[in-house]
Design a protein around this motif. Structure first.
Motif, PDB file in Angstrom:
ATOM      1  N   SER A   1      13.394  45.102 -47.669  1.00 32.64           N
ATOM      2  CA  SER A   1      12.345  45.936 -47.091  1.00 32.64           C
ATOM      3  C   SER A   1      12.346  47.310 -47.742  1.00 32.64           C
ATOM      4  CB  SER A   1      12.559  46.087 -45.585  1.00 32.64           C
ATOM      5  OG  SER A   1      13.760  46.810 -45.337  1.00 32.64           O
ATOM      6  N   THR A   2      11.307  48.079 -47.453  1.00 31.28           N
ATOM      7  CA  THR A   2      11.242  49.455 -47.960  1.00 31.28           C
ATOM      8  C   THR A   2      12.431  50.263 -47.476  1.00 31.28           C
ATOM      9  OG1 THR A   2       8.811  49.385 -47.987  1.00 31.28           O
ATOM     10  CG2 THR A   2       9.841  51.557 -48.024  1.00 31.28           C
TER      11      THR A   2
ATOM     12  N   GLU B   1      19.810  58.606 -55.941  1.00 32.37           N
ATOM     13  CA  GLU B   1      18.462  58.609 -56.512  1.00 32.37           C
ATOM     14  C   GLU B   1      17.493  59.318 -55.562  1.00 32.37           C
ATOM     15  OE1 GLU B   1      15.927  58.463 -59.251  1.00 32.37           O
ATOM     16  OE2 GLU B   1      17.818  57.446 -59.582  1.00 32.37           O
ATOM     17  N   LYS B   2      16.851  60.371 -56.023  1.00 32.90           N
ATOM     18  CA  LYS B   2      15.948  61.151 -55.193  1.00 32.90           C
ATOM     19  C   LYS B   2      14.527  60.590 -55.299  1.00 32.90           C
ATOM     20  CE  LYS B   2      19.370  63.827 -54.173  1.00 32.90           C
ATOM     21  NZ  LYS B   2      20.032  63.692 -52.866  1.00 32.90           N
ATOM     22  N   MET B   3      14.206  59.684 -54.397  1.00 33.07           N
ATOM     23  CA  MET B   3      12.876  59.099 -54.369  1.00 33.07           C
ATOM     24  C   MET B   3      12.341  59.174 -52.952  1.00 33.07           C
ATOM     25  SD  MET B   3      13.270  55.711 -56.796  1.00 33.07           S
ATOM     26  CE  MET B   3      11.493  55.496 -56.936  1.00 33.07           C
ATOM     27  N   SER B   4      11.041  59.411 -52.836  1.00 30.81           N
ATOM     28  CA  SER B   4      10.425  59.504 -51.521  1.00 30.81           C
ATOM     29  C   SER B   4      10.134  58.103 -50.980  1.00 30.81           C
ATOM     30  CB  SER B   4       9.117  60.296 -51.615  1.00 30.81           C
ATOM     31  OG  SER B   4       8.154  59.570 -52.359  1.00 30.81           O
ATOM     32  N   ARG B   5       9.826  58.037 -49.688  1.00 31.07           N
ATOM     33  CA  ARG B   5       9.462  56.759 -49.076  1.00 31.07           C
ATOM     34  C   ARG B   5       8.202  56.181 -49.747  1.00 31.07           C
ATOM     35  NH1 ARG B   5      11.118  54.705 -44.398  1.00 31.07           N
ATOM     36  NH2 ARG B   5      12.076  56.713 -43.866  1.00 31.07           N
ATOM     37  N   GLU B   6       7.292  57.062 -50.128  1.00 31.23           N
ATOM     38  CA  GLU B   6       6.063  56.614 -50.779  1.00 31.23           C
ATOM     39  C   GLU B   6       6.363  55.983 -52.135  1.00 31.23           C
ATOM     40  OE1 GLU B   6       3.289  59.694 -51.494  1.00 31.23           O
ATOM     41  OE2 GLU B   6       1.761  58.376 -52.348  1.00 31.23           O
ATOM     42  N   GLU B   7       7.268  56.576 -52.898  1.00 32.24           N
ATOM     43  CA  GLU B   7       7.629  56.028 -54.208  1.00 32.24           C
ATOM     44  C   GLU B   7       8.280  54.660 -54.068  1.00 32.24           C
ATOM     45  OE1 GLU B   7       8.531  59.703 -57.184  1.00 32.24           O
ATOM     46  OE2 GLU B   7       9.963  59.417 -55.570  1.00 32.24           O
ATOM     47  N   VAL B   8       9.180  54.520 -53.091  1.00 35.12           N
ATOM     48  CA  VAL B   8       9.835  53.237 -52.862  1.00 35.12           C
ATOM     49  C   VAL B   8       8.799  52.208 -52.406  1.00 35.12           C
ATOM     50  CG1 VAL B   8      11.560  52.002 -51.482  1.00 35.12           C
ATOM     51  CG2 VAL B   8      12.056  54.293 -52.331  1.00 35.12           C
TER      52      VAL B   8
ATOM     53  N   ILE C   1       7.867  48.405 -54.020  1.00 31.60           N
ATOM     54  CA  ILE C   1       7.713  47.178 -53.236  1.00 31.60           C
ATOM     55  C   ILE C   1       6.312  46.608 -53.442  1.00 31.60           C
ATOM     56  CG2 ILE C   1       7.604  46.209 -50.908  1.00 31.60           C
ATOM     57  CD1 ILE C   1      10.430  46.847 -51.594  1.00 31.60           C
ATOM     58  N   ASP C   2       5.304  47.475 -53.400  1.00 31.12           N
ATOM     59  CA  ASP C   2       3.914  47.048 -53.466  1.00 31.12           C
ATOM     60  C   ASP C   2       3.591  46.365 -54.787  1.00 31.12           C
ATOM     61  OD1 ASP C   2       1.174  47.057 -52.317  1.00 31.12           O
ATOM     62  OD2 ASP C   2       0.751  48.374 -54.004  1.00 31.12           O
ATOM     63  N   GLU C   3       4.116  46.896 -55.881  1.00 30.86           N
ATOM     64  CA  GLU C   3       3.810  46.351 -57.202  1.00 30.86           C
ATOM     65  C   GLU C   3       4.426  44.973 -57.424  1.00 30.86           C
ATOM     66  OE1 GLU C   3       5.057  49.330 -59.916  1.00 30.86           O
ATOM     67  OE2 GLU C   3       3.409  50.682 -59.445  1.00 30.86           O
TER      68      GLU C   3
ATOM     69  N   GLY D   1       4.703  42.736 -47.477  1.00 24.52           N
ATOM     70  CA  GLY D   1       5.324  44.037 -47.266  1.00 24.52           C
ATOM     71  C   GLY D   1       6.805  44.110 -47.565  1.00 24.52           C
ATOM     72  N   LYS D   2       7.368  43.055 -48.156  1.00 29.12           N
ATOM     73  CA  LYS D   2       8.787  43.038 -48.499  1.00 29.12           C
ATOM     74  C   LYS D   2       8.991  42.121 -49.704  1.00 29.12           C
ATOM     75  CE  LYS D   2       9.208  39.692 -44.738  1.00 29.12           C
ATOM     76  NZ  LYS D   2       9.775  39.437 -43.403  1.00 29.12           N
TER      77      LYS D   2
END
Length: 213
Positions: free
Chosen positions: A100-101, A113-120, A124-126, A133-134
């Motif tokens: 999951s995200t 790793e500094k990544m936002s929830r949107e980036e993660v 997942i989306d790609e 959704g997973k």
């Protein structure tokens, strides 16, 4: 070792490909361990930080020659299916067979790793082909292997062009900047490399249908 049509073995091609991703020609030296890690990643390898530090220290800790990179290439094996299975289970902390995200974000945060929830969410989306959704195991493997193949292909193309033209054709490391823990392209690079995400494509299609009405 398998040979290609020109008589070169796979290791020799990997060495040339990885080196020319970070150097203009074969006369210079690598001056940063990050260059070593990137060269290894571009040829389908996923070295740990400890392994990179060990290879770098064994070369004196200040620079690395082409010959020394080849030795590191020989010692660092390419990513295998067993590695993907282990990686999947390490991220799938609740053991439900999906990533999951939240689980991917948690793993990246632990690795620094500094990544936002949107980036993660974009990652997942790609790779989420069935749009639930997973990521299941197949989607996860496809995501990692396709990224590795694209990077390795770019490296080999660069090496081939450089050799045939007798000129330096350098692809800067920032062209495909990978995350430290997964080898995945960062947000900005993924948009350039793969185009709009599935979510963006859906939104655009919906807007087109609205206009037709």
């Amino acid at each position: 070792m398998a040979l290609n049509g020109t008589g070169e073995d796979e290791l020799s091609i990997d060495c040339k490909s990885g080196w020319l991703m970070v150097q203009n020609d074969f006369s210079g030296k690598l001056t940063k361990p990050e260059q070593l890690k990137y060269a290894l990643q571009c040829t389908g390898r996923n070295p740990s930080e400890r392994a990179v530090e060990r290879y770098w220290t064994q070369c004196g800790g200040s620079s690395m020659s082409y010959e020394q990179l080849c030795l590191a290439m020989r010692r660092e094996r390419k990513v295998a299916m067993a590695d993907l299975v282990s990686a999947f289970h390490a991220i799938d902390t609740n053991g439900d067979g999906y990533i999951s995200t939240e689980e991917l974000l948690r793993m990246l945060s632990k690795r620094g790793e500094k990544m936002s929830r949107e980036e993660v969410g974009e990652i997942i989306d790609e790779a989420d082909y069935n749009r639930d959704g997973k990521l299941d195991y197949t989607e996860f493997c496809h995501m990692l292997l396709s990224t590795t193949d694209k990077c390795a292909g770019l490296a080999k193309l660069n090496a081939k062009r450089t050799t045939s033209e007798h000129a330096a054709v350098v692809v800067a490391p920032t062209t495909t900047t990978t995350t430290r823990s997964t080898g995945l392209p960062r947000q900005s690079d993924r948009k350039h490399q793969y185009g709009p995400s599935r979510r963006q494509q859906d939104q655009e299609a919906q807007e087109e249908r609205s206009k037709e009405r």
